[in-house]
Design a protein around this motif. Structure first.
Motif, PDB file in Angstrom:
ATOM      1  N   ILE A  92      -2.494  14.978  -2.266  1.00  0.00           N
ATOM      2  CA  ILE A  92      -2.722  13.720  -1.523  1.00  0.00           C
ATOM      3  C   ILE A  92      -1.586  12.764  -1.916  1.00  0.00           C
ATOM      4  CG2 ILE A  92      -4.274  11.746  -1.217  1.00  0.00           C
ATOM      5  CD1 ILE A  92      -6.595  13.691  -1.944  1.00  0.00           C
ATOM      6  N   LEU A  93      -0.988  12.098  -0.935  1.00  0.00           N
ATOM      7  CA  LEU A  93       0.196  11.275  -1.219  1.00  0.00           C
ATOM      8  C   LEU A  93      -0.156  10.069  -2.111  1.00  0.00           C
ATOM      9  CD1 LEU A  93       1.931  11.543   2.274  1.00  0.00           C
ATOM     10  CD2 LEU A  93       2.754  12.488   0.116  1.00  0.00           C
ATOM     11  N   PRO A  94       0.796   9.620  -2.938  1.00  0.00           N
ATOM     12  CA  PRO A  94       0.535   8.552  -3.909  1.00  0.00           C
ATOM     13  C   PRO A  94      -0.038   7.277  -3.264  1.00  0.00           C
ATOM     14  CG  PRO A  94       2.737   9.479  -4.239  1.00  0.00           C
ATOM     15  CD  PRO A  94       2.183  10.114  -2.997  1.00  0.00           C
ATOM     16  N   GLY A  95      -1.066   6.726  -3.900  1.00  0.00           N
ATOM     17  CA  GLY A  95      -1.634   5.455  -3.463  1.00  0.00           C
ATOM     18  C   GLY A  95      -2.720   5.579  -2.402  1.00  0.00           C
ATOM     19  N   VAL A  96      -2.835   6.764  -1.776  1.00  0.00           N
ATOM     20  CA  VAL A  96      -3.788   6.917  -0.664  1.00  0.00           C
ATOM     21  C   VAL A  96      -5.229   6.737  -1.142  1.00  0.00           C
ATOM     22  CG1 VAL A  96      -4.786   8.615   0.940  1.00  0.00           C
ATOM     23  CG2 VAL A  96      -2.309   8.355   0.806  1.00  0.00           C
ATOM     24  N   MET A  97      -5.584   7.373  -2.272  1.00  0.00           N
ATOM     25  CA  MET A  97      -6.975   7.306  -2.731  1.00  0.00           C
ATOM     26  C   MET A  97      -7.362   5.856  -3.083  1.00  0.00           C
ATOM     27  SD  MET A  97      -8.034  10.218  -2.241  1.00  0.00           S
ATOM     28  CE  MET A  97      -9.703  10.017  -2.806  1.00  0.00           C
ATOM     29  N   GLN A  98      -6.434   5.167  -3.720  1.00  0.00           N
ATOM     30  CA  GLN A  98      -6.703   3.773  -4.100  1.00  0.00           C
ATOM     31  C   GLN A  98      -6.923   2.904  -2.856  1.00  0.00           C
ATOM     32  OE1 GLN A  98      -4.092   2.153  -6.980  1.00  0.00           O
ATOM     33  NE2 GLN A  98      -4.700   0.037  -6.583  1.00  0.00           N
ATOM     34  N   PHE A  99      -6.069   3.115  -1.842  1.00  0.00           N
ATOM     35  CA  PHE A  99      -6.183   2.313  -0.617  1.00  0.00           C
ATOM     36  C   PHE A  99      -7.503   2.627   0.110  1.00  0.00           C
ATOM     37  CE2 PHE A  99      -4.921   1.359   3.879  1.00  0.00           C
ATOM     38  CZ  PHE A  99      -4.841  -0.009   3.716  1.00  0.00           C
ATOM     39  N   LEU A 100      -7.871   3.918   0.183  1.00  0.00           N
ATOM     40  CA  LEU A 100      -9.137   4.280   0.834  1.00  0.00           C
ATOM     41  C   LEU A 100     -10.317   3.643   0.089  1.00  0.00           C
ATOM     42  CD1 LEU A 100      -8.617   8.089   1.680  1.00  0.00           C
ATOM     43  CD2 LEU A 100      -8.662   6.172   3.296  1.00  0.00           C
ATOM     44  N   GLY A 101     -10.225   3.621  -1.224  1.00  0.00           N
ATOM     45  CA  GLY A 101     -11.282   3.008  -2.040  1.00  0.00           C
ATOM     46  C   GLY A 101     -11.405   1.517  -1.754  1.00  0.00           C
ATOM     47  N   GLU A 102     -10.258   0.851  -1.609  1.00  0.00           N
ATOM     48  CA  GLU A 102     -10.273  -0.594  -1.320  1.00  0.00           C
ATOM     49  C   GLU A 102     -10.896  -0.873   0.044  1.00  0.00           C
ATOM     50  OE1 GLU A 102      -6.792  -2.913  -3.651  1.00  0.00           O
ATOM     51  OE2 GLU A 102      -6.168  -1.923  -1.814  1.00  0.00           O
ATOM     52  N   VAL A 184      -2.954  -2.230  16.485  1.00  0.00           N
ATOM     53  CA  VAL A 184      -1.831  -2.574  15.614  1.00  0.00           C
ATOM     54  C   VAL A 184      -1.387  -1.281  14.941  1.00  0.00           C
ATOM     55  CG1 VAL A 184      -1.238  -3.768  13.463  1.00  0.00           C
ATOM     56  CG2 VAL A 184      -2.527  -4.957  15.246  1.00  0.00           C
ATOM     57  N   CYS A 185      -0.072  -1.077  14.803  1.00  0.00           N
ATOM     58  CA  CYS A 185       0.392   0.159  14.178  1.00  0.00           C
ATOM     59  C   CYS A 185       1.294  -0.122  12.980  1.00  0.00           C
ATOM     60  CB  CYS A 185       1.135   1.025  15.187  1.00  0.00           C
ATOM     61  SG  CYS A 185       1.551   2.627  14.471  1.00  0.00           S
ATOM     62  N   ILE A 186       0.943   0.492  11.865  1.00  0.00           N
ATOM     63  CA  ILE A 186       1.799   0.440  10.678  1.00  0.00           C
ATOM     64  C   ILE A 186       2.473   1.812  10.556  1.00  0.00           C
ATOM     65  CG2 ILE A 186       1.914   0.108   8.178  1.00  0.00           C
ATOM     66  CD1 ILE A 186      -0.369  -1.787   8.383  1.00  0.00           C
ATOM     67  N   GLY A 187       3.791   1.822  10.630  1.00  0.00           N
ATOM     68  CA  GLY A 187       4.537   3.064  10.488  1.00  0.00           C
ATOM     69  C   GLY A 187       4.658   3.423   9.019  1.00  0.00           C
ATOM     70  N   VAL A 188       4.602   4.715   8.737  1.00  0.00           N
ATOM     71  CA  VAL A 188       4.773   5.191   7.365  1.00  0.00           C
ATOM     72  C   VAL A 188       6.032   6.053   7.355  1.00  0.00           C
ATOM     73  CG1 VAL A 188       3.728   6.451   5.451  1.00  0.00           C
ATOM     74  CG2 VAL A 188       2.259   5.190   7.043  1.00  0.00           C
ATOM     75  N   GLY A 189       7.088   5.542   6.743  1.00  0.00           N
ATOM     76  CA  GLY A 189       8.365   6.272   6.753  1.00  0.00           C
ATOM     77  C   GLY A 189       9.526   5.312   6.831  1.00  0.00           C
ATOM     78  N   ILE A 201       5.975   0.836   6.325  1.00  0.00           N
ATOM     79  CA  ILE A 201       5.890   0.923   4.859  1.00  0.00           C
ATOM     80  C   ILE A 201       6.415   2.303   4.437  1.00  0.00           C
ATOM     81  CG2 ILE A 201       3.958  -0.699   4.689  1.00  0.00           C
ATOM     82  CD1 ILE A 201       2.036   1.693   4.361  1.00  0.00           C
ATOM     83  N   GLY A 202       6.866   2.387   3.174  1.00  0.00           N
ATOM     84  CA  GLY A 202       7.391   3.669   2.695  1.00  0.00           C
ATOM     85  C   GLY A 202       6.267   4.624   2.331  1.00  0.00           C
ATOM     86  N   GLY A 203       5.102   4.065   2.033  1.00  0.00           N
ATOM     87  CA  GLY A 203       3.944   4.872   1.613  1.00  0.00           C
ATOM     88  C   GLY A 203       2.885   3.909   1.095  1.00  0.00           C
ATOM     89  N   PHE A 204       1.848   4.462   0.436  1.00  0.00           N
ATOM     90  CA  PHE A 204       0.734   3.615  -0.004  1.00  0.00           C
ATOM     91  C   PHE A 204       0.826   3.186  -1.471  1.00  0.00           C
ATOM     92  CE2 PHE A 204      -0.772   5.647   3.809  1.00  0.00           C
ATOM     93  CZ  PHE A 204      -1.371   4.588   4.472  1.00  0.00           C
ATOM     94  N   GLU A 205       1.895   3.631  -2.143  1.00  0.00           N
ATOM     95  CA  GLU A 205       2.017   3.313  -3.561  1.00  0.00           C
ATOM     96  C   GLU A 205       1.995   1.806  -3.819  1.00  0.00           C
ATOM     97  OE1 GLU A 205       4.505   6.027  -6.685  1.00  0.00           O
ATOM     98  OE2 GLU A 205       5.236   5.729  -4.652  1.00  0.00           O
ATOM     99  N   HIS A 206       2.661   1.049  -2.911  1.00  0.00           N
ATOM    100  CA  HIS A 206       2.735  -0.403  -3.114  1.00  0.00           C
ATOM    101  C   HIS A 206       2.059  -1.162  -1.974  1.00  0.00           C
ATOM    102  CE1 HIS A 206       5.416   0.595  -6.323  1.00  0.00           C
ATOM    103  NE2 HIS A 206       6.171   1.277  -5.482  1.00  0.00           N
ATOM    104  N   PHE A 207       1.127  -0.518  -1.278  1.00  0.00           N
ATOM    105  CA  PHE A 207       0.452  -1.176  -0.163  1.00  0.00           C
ATOM    106  C   PHE A 207      -1.027  -1.323  -0.498  1.00  0.00           C
ATOM    107  CE2 PHE A 207      -1.437  -1.450   4.120  1.00  0.00           C
ATOM    108  CZ  PHE A 207      -0.649  -2.466   4.646  1.00  0.00           C
ATOM    109  N   ARG A 208      -1.480  -2.559  -0.483  1.00  0.00           N
ATOM    110  CA  ARG A 208      -2.863  -2.842  -0.888  1.00  0.00           C
ATOM    111  C   ARG A 208      -3.621  -3.502   0.268  1.00  0.00           C
ATOM    112  NH1 ARG A 208      -1.809   0.135  -3.845  1.00  0.00           N
ATOM    113  NH2 ARG A 208      -1.436   0.169  -6.067  1.00  0.00           N
ATOM    114  N   LEU A 209      -4.926  -3.638   0.084  1.00  0.00           N
ATOM    115  CA  LEU A 209      -5.772  -4.294   1.076  1.00  0.00           C
ATOM    116  C   LEU A 209      -5.247  -5.700   1.403  1.00  0.00           C
ATOM    117  CD1 LEU A 209      -8.403  -4.159   2.729  1.00  0.00           C
ATOM    118  CD2 LEU A 209      -9.572  -5.134   0.755  1.00  0.00           C
ATOM    119  N   VAL A 210      -4.791  -6.393   0.385  1.00  0.00           N
ATOM    120  CA  VAL A 210      -4.297  -7.760   0.591  1.00  0.00           C
ATOM    121  C   VAL A 210      -3.095  -7.767   1.554  1.00  0.00           C
ATOM    122  CG1 VAL A 210      -2.938  -7.676  -1.566  1.00  0.00           C
ATOM    123  CG2 VAL A 210      -3.522  -9.872  -0.577  1.00  0.00           C
TER     124      VAL A 210
END
Ligand code: B16
Ligand code: MG
Length: 215
Positions: A92-102, A184-189, A201-210
């Motif tokens: 699972i790509l970095p940060g995904v689990m944390q973001f899903l949890g939020e 609304v679309c957020i591109g990943v890449g 965004i480059g990925g979910f490592e630095h992307f939070r609910l806020v």
């Protein structure tokens, strides 16, 4: 805009299966006597299995009838499945689990919106089945991205108006599909590969609910 749901593409957003698709297509091309490169593989991201085969055959300058094409697609898929059967939650790509949890904690609904017919197997291998309120995949839609069907069906199953959904996508056709759905679309890449996305965004490592709430 009130964000009520997030719809995630699977391949390239939650997990990097592109490397397995690449290996399987490369072997098939090799058997037919031509070289298939990683640059060629970029063209297949987000594209359905049969449309991907058409692109591959065009690259090799080969023309086949539908029956032959169907056999090749099955051969490619069997190889691809042999790779994804060995996947584990570590992929699972970095940060995904944390973001899903939020999202869950904030009461925001989640769905998968993927072109892949292998979505159920991938979610099982990643132990992610219980994390999504709806799963719309290549087995449930008739029209391929950029048609908005996959995302509109996701919104419907979640019972959320399309205008209150945010889509996360790694492929240009997927971004277009999300915009066609009125979401609304957020591109990943990389921004140059994802024209039209409201944010990239480059990925979910630095992307939070806020960050989502501040869109
Ligand atoms: P399958 P996504 C897409 O998934 C992949 O990006 C694309 O490369 C693949 O050809 C397509 O699924 C079909 O996959 O052969 O497993 O049905 O990015 O929409 O989650
Ligand atoms: Mg994708």
């Amino acid at each position: 805009m009130k964000i009520e749901a997030c719809i995630f593409d699977l391949d390239g957003v939650i997990v990097d299966t592109a490397k397995y698709h690449y290996l399987a297509w490369k072997e098939l091309a090799g058997e037919m006597g031509f070289v298939f490169t990683e640059t060629h593989n970029e063209r297949l991201k987000g594209v359905s299995r049969m449309a991907s085969l058409d692109i591959l055959l065009e690259l090799g300058g080969i023309s086949l009838d539908d029956e032959q094409k169907s056999k090749l697609a099955t051969r490619k898929n069997n190889r691809y499945v042999s790779f994804i059967k060995k996947m584990s939650p570590r992929e699972i790509l970095p940060g995904v689990m944390q973001f899903l949890g939020e999202l869950k904690a904030a009461g925001i609904k989640t769905a998968i919106g993927s072109a892949s017919k292998n979505t159920p197997l991938i979610l099982e291998r990643l132990k992610l089945q219980s994390y999504f309120d709806a799963v719309i995949d290549g087995n449930k839609v008739l029209e391929a991205k950029p048609d908005p069907e996959v995302f509109l069906k996701g919104a419907k199953e979640l019972n959320v108006p399309p205008g209150n959904c945010v889509v996360f996508e790694d492929a240009a056709a997927g971004v277009e599909a999300a915009l066609n759905a009125g979401m609304v679309c957020i591109g990943v890449g990389l921004p140059q590969n994802l024209p039209g996305a409201h944010k990239v965004i480059g990925g979910f490592e630095h992307f939070r609910l806020v960050d989502l709430m501040n869109l």
